[in-house]
Design an enzyme around this catalytic site. Structure first.
Site, mmCIF file in Angstrom:
data_model
loop_
_atom_site.group_PDB
_atom_site.id
_atom_site.type_symbol
_atom_site.label_atom_id
_atom_site.label_comp_id
_atom_site.label_asym_id
_atom_site.label_seq_id
_atom_site.Cartn_x
_atom_site.Cartn_y
_atom_site.Cartn_z
ATOM 1 C CG ASP A 494 -2.008 -1.005 1.153
ATOM 2 O OD1 ASP A 494 -2.285 -1.467 0.018
ATOM 3 O OD2 ASP A 494 -2.589 -1.340 2.198
ATOM 4 C CG ASP A 496 -0.560 2.733 4.143
ATOM 5 O OD1 ASP A 496 0.427 1.968 3.947
ATOM 6 O OD2 ASP A 496 -1.643 2.332 4.594
#
Ligand code: 28F
Length: 634
Positions: A494, A496
């Site tokens: 991801d 993030d």
């Protein structure tokens, strides 16, 4: 000895004379096995003390003069006058045939000594023997020659604690070769240490000036690990079971991809190489459990009518240790086959325990039943289908982690392994992939910090194990480039902080332990977009995927007042399969970054940044540089 022979003394001499006349009757023969039986008899007396919880150390010394010393820190053999013989207890035990600790059932709950001949037979067949006992605050000592006492039991110096020490030299009049095999003794002692968790067993070779100690805190679990050590295991934990209610039973077993089977069974810690009632009961128990489990779940492979005991046994390594309290019955030429019917109780115990385990551990059960199904298939298959290669491929597949969704192509060149974070990303990636050449391995978010963990700790980590198994090459000394299973290994995390953290850990892992793969250009980072931006509407709709906030801001500045819709992807799991495919996975439309190691000097510095304690700094590095360069230098 006294001046007068009593009737009892004559009986005693006759008894031990019989042993010297026909030693084979008592120890099986006068070759190497018989010679070593003397050692096992004495060691087993110490082991009995340990099994009953009275001793923690057993010490064996191969002395330079050809004798052997066995000692334990148990209670010490009693020294007082024995009511039945009128002699001290030590002399009673060492000079009376069949008079050992075991002639009195209340003394020992469980007792070993397969042949059960005891210490007097060892004494009878020894040129000389010395017994020392620590008990009642003193050391006592008595000497024997060829089975007869040549000294009284003498009370020597004061001493703390308890214990028994026996030194003997096998009689060359009996044994053509009296030399002990260190290897045989070593093997037997190690097994004792495995069977009795926590027992310390030391073996010293005086003339070589070397010694070693065996101690295993996890007992037969350590034993099993030792047995399967280098053999390729299937993806399941060993099954361990312990029962202690009347009968004592402990089992540990695991399957490997080898076709050989090894079942080591023991009764009261004595090896039973020819099996017997306990081993048969064990086999029946697991076979019944597997049959019921597989049949209930319609788990039989195509064309296979039923599971046989041989199918279950293929590739199985097991340690079966039982403790029986009654008189042990043995059968067969060497009396190494247990014949006690008491052991039949094991069958239903194992059956229930193993069936429960299968039900409670579905992924382990899948690996086990796949292994058994493979054996059944191989047995059922026609000659043509029993092709070595397909079997090999199938067996290799068994070693792959259960959560790897493999591709159908087996060639390395055009295949790709996507390492994704978490099960939800794993699910959508599976839908988005082209299963012909793309494999998906979901790994859980929290993996170790590879920079700080030792190689052993890493290897024990489940996520890392899955990764290594999927890649196929092994790591460290075992690394074998020719076994690489995919041409591209693509890390897809991801966009993030957590995702970058995991990507960084993975990169570090590759760099540290699989550097050749990085060097040869097999390792990549996928670039999942952070935003989907729709600009305009109707026919002129423009859909863009951007990878950073900076890109997004740049794009929005140029939109010239058109309508915009911005969607932020919080994780791979949020993207629909079509989007994931086109942006991240489809080679025709995706961006991936090849990871390379270009400058060794710079690598250290980069890794300082990547692996430093400042998570943000690390995050920035990837975010800033990853997008701009197609080859990421680490
Ligand atoms: C180096 C070989 O033989 N160890 C032994 C014991 C301890 C007891 C015992 C042995 C008592 C009455 C027979 C002590 N205290 N190592 C050994 N350690 N035998 S052999 O007892 C023998 C019986 O008749 C022992 C209390 N109970 C038993």
């Amino acid at each position: 000895m006294g001046d007068l022979y009593t009737v009892d003394d004559i009986q005693v001499l006759k008894g031990l004379e019989a042993v010297r006349k026909r030693p084979g009757m008592y120890i099986g023969g006068t070759g190497a096995p018989g010679l070593h039986q003397l050692v096992w008899e004495v060691v087993d007396n110490s082991v009995d003390e340990a099994l009953n919880g009275h001793c923690k150390h057993i010490d064996v010394v191969l002395n330079s003069d050809g004798s052997i010393t066995v000692s334990d820190n148990g209670r010490g053999i009693p020294v007082e006058r024995h009511p039945e013989t009128g002699k001290n207890t030590v002399e009673t035990i060492f000079c009376n045939l069949h008079a050992g600790g075991k002639f009195d059932d209340d003394t020992y709950k469980v007792a070993g000594g397969l042949h059960g001949v005891g210490a007097s037979v060892v004494n009878a067949l020894s040129e000389w023997m010395v017994v020392e006992v620590k008990r009642n605050g003193f050391v006592y000592r008595q000497e024997f020659e060829r089975g007869t006492a040549v000294s009284k039991l003498r009370k020597l110096n004061p001493a703390r604690g308890g214990g028994t020490k026996v030194t003997f030299k096998p009689d060359p009049e009996i044994f053509p070769d009296t030399a002990f095999s260190k290897e045989l003794i070593r093997e037997r002692l190690q097994i004792k240490a495995f069977l009795i968790a926590g027992l310390k067993v030391r073996l010293t070779d005086e003339s070589a000036g070397v010694g070693e100690q065996f101690v295993y805190s996890e007992g037969i679990r350590d034993f099993l690990r030792h047995l399967v050590e280098e053999r390729p295991k299937i993806d399941a934990h060993p099954f361990h079971y312990q029962f202690d209610n009347g009968l004592r039973l402990e089992i540990c077993m695991a399957w490997t991809v080898d076709t050989t089977s090894r079942i080591l069974s023991f009764v009261n810690s004595i090896p039973t190489p020819n099996g017997g009632t306990h081993e048969t009961a064990f086999r029946n128990g697991i076979t019944r459990a597997v049959r019921t489990y597989m049949e209930k779940r319609n788990g039989l492979p195509k064309g296979v009518k039923g599971i046989t005991a041989e199918d279950v046994r293929e590739g199985l390594t097991a340690v079966v240790s039982v403790y029986l309290t009654g008189n042990l019955e043995f059968q067969g030429q060497t009396k190494e086959r247990l014949n006690s019917s008491e052991a039949q109780q094991i069958d239903p115990l194992i059956r229930t325990a193993f069936e429960t385990w299968l039900h409670q551990n579905p992924s382990q059960a899948a690996a086990v039943t796949n292994r058994i199904a493979l054996a059944a298939q191989a047995r059922t298959a026609s000659r043509a289908a029993r092709d070595e290669v397909s079997r090999k491929a199938a067996t290799r597949r068994l070693m792959l982690p259960g959560k790897l969704a493999d591709c159908s192509s087996t060639s390395r060149d055009n295949t790709e392994l996507f390492i994704v974070e978490g099960d939800s990303a794993g699910g959508s990636s599976k839908q988005a992939r082209d299963r012909k050449f793309q494999a998906i391995l979901p790994i859980r978010g929290k993996i170790l910090n590879v920079e700080q963990a030792s190689l052993d700790k890493l290897k024990a980590n489940k996520e890392i194990q899955s990764l290594i198994q999927s890649i196929g090459t092994g790591i460290g000394k075992a690394f074998d480039y020719s076994r690489l299973r995919y041409g591209k290994i693509i890390i897809n995390c991801d966009a993030d902080v957590d995702g970058h953290h995991i990507a960084t850990l993975l990169l570090t892992f590759f760099y540290r332990y699989l550097e050749p793969l990085v060097e040869k250009g097999h390792v990549y980072l996928a670039m999942p977009p952070l935003y989907r931006i729709r600009i305009g509407s109707g026919k002129k709709t423009d859909i863009r995927y951007v990878f950073s906030d900076r890109e997004k801001d740049k794009l929005l500045k140029q939109r010239n007042g058109k309508e915009v819709e911005i969607q932020r992807f919080k994780g791979l799991g949020e993207m629909d399969a079509k989007t994931l495919k086109s942006t991240t996975m489809d080679p025709a439309s995706r961006t991936i970054l090849r990871v390379s190691v270009k400058d060794a000097a710079r690598t250290d510095e980069v890794f300082d940044t990547l692996m430093g304690r400042d998570v943000r700094k690390r995050f920035m590095f990837i975010k800033e540089h990853a997008r701009e360069i197609r080859d990421l230098d680490i």
